[in-house]
Design an enzyme around this catalytic site. Structure first.
Site, short mmCIF file in Angstrom:
data_model
loop_
_atom_site.label_atom_id
_atom_site.label_comp_id
_atom_site.label_asym_id
_atom_site.label_seq_id
_atom_site.Cartn_x
_atom_site.Cartn_y
_atom_site.Cartn_z
N GLY A 106 88.41 35.53 45.15
CA GLY A 106 88.87 36.83 45.63
C GLY A 106 88.05 37.41 46.75
O GLY A 106 88.41 38.42 47.32
N CYS A 107 86.91 36.80 47.11
CA CYS A 107 86.02 37.41 48.09
C CYS A 107 85.44 36.35 48.99
O CYS A 107 84.55 35.61 48.59
CB CYS A 107 84.90 38.18 47.39
SG CYS A 107 83.72 38.89 48.53
N GLY A 108 85.91 36.29 50.23
CA GLY A 108 85.44 35.27 51.14
C GLY A 108 84.11 35.58 51.77
O GLY A 108 83.61 34.79 52.55
N CYS B 149 81.35 36.59 49.86
CA CYS B 149 80.27 36.50 48.88
C CYS B 149 79.25 35.46 49.29
O CYS B 149 79.59 34.36 49.69
CB CYS B 149 80.83 36.14 47.50
SG CYS B 149 81.83 37.44 46.77
#
Length: 279
Positions: free
Chosen positions: A115-117, A119
């Protein structure tokens, strides 16, 4: 450059469950997408670990390395192999030592959930890195093509048809429609797979548009611009920051593209909208 044989890991699994509805309960069998930790390793050093659908991993590895700035060109890769072991998968790159030193400046070491590119990036400067400015010309799309392209992308989503739980990224050419697409549980991963597949097949990203089944966040704009594609079309909305980046990079950004219509928020000159009074 040496390319490996693809790893054979099923991208989906069948599971049994119980479906409870208003009219009662029944046993069901569902097809669920698989995801596995995949390490990006350069000359023996892990620079990133991402959760990825275990299909088209060579495309993912190349696309991620290009779009995140670990390499500038595929010919900087001396060899690449994708191997599996008990903990997950590894995409092992071998590059010249001078390139390996430069890669350390972009090193990531934390697990990146789908969900988070962003991180795992070591600094805020790396998170919002400077982008090149795209050329004005290169491609012109009709309003019909833009309005219908996310619907046509559905025909290129076999894993979605099985699981209803993955994203897709496709590349369209004017007059040809979608010519290549990739799927993944992560929207960023799907785009990286597409960018890698296009680079490996020698497709010119400047001659068409990237199409997404997701919202448009900062990293999706970054990856599209770094790939050199002048148009980004998405089924959902952009963030305000992503829009500002698109405007500055001269990227045409169309969103809410479905059912024959779309909104265009940045650089509409590449789309024949027919409008004469657009703000």
């Amino acid at each position: 450059m040496v390319w490996p044989s693809p790893c054979s890991v099923p991208p989906q699994v069948s599971v049994r469950g119980l479906s409870v509805q208003r009219d009662g309960a029944r046993a069901v069998t569902r097809c669920l997408p698989e995801e596995t930790p995949t390490a990006l390793v350069f000359n023996g050093t892990t620079v990133a670990v991402m959760m990825v659908s275990p299909a088209d991993l060579e495309d993912f590895a190349c696309g991620f390395a290009l779009s995140e700035g670990f390499i500038d060109r595929l010919d900087q890769i001396e060899a690449l192999e994708v191997v599996g072991h008990g903990a997950g998968m590894e995409a092992r790159f071998w590059v010249p030592q001078a390139q390996a030193v430069a890669i350390q400046a972009r090193r990531r070491s934390m697990l990146g959930p789908v969900g988070c590119g962003l991180c795992g990036i070591d600094s805020l400067d790396q998170a919002i890195r400077p982008l090149p400015v795209l050329d004005h010309g290169g491609v012109t799309l009709s309003r019909q093509e833009v309005g219908q392209v996310t619907d046509s992308l559905r025909a290129h989503q076999p894993l979605h048809d099985q699981t209803h739980a993955v994203h897709a990224a496709g590349f369209m050419r004017p007059g040809q429609g979608i010519i290549i697409a990739r799927e993944d549980v992560g929207r960023h991963n799907a785009l990286d797979k597409l960018i890698g597949a296009m680079a490996r097949e020698g497709l010119d990203a400047g001659a068409g548009a990237i199409v997404l089944t997701s919202r448009v966040s900062v990293e999706m704009v970054q990856k599209t611009v770094v790939a050199g594609c002048p148009v980004l079309i998405a089924v959902s909305a952009p963030t305000a920051h992503a829009l500002r980046l698109a405007q500055a990079a001269r990227l045409t950004l169309a969103a809410f593209a479905r059912g024959g219509g779309f909104d265009v928020y940045a650089h509409p000159e590449r789309i024949e909208t027919g409008a004469t009074d657009a703000a």
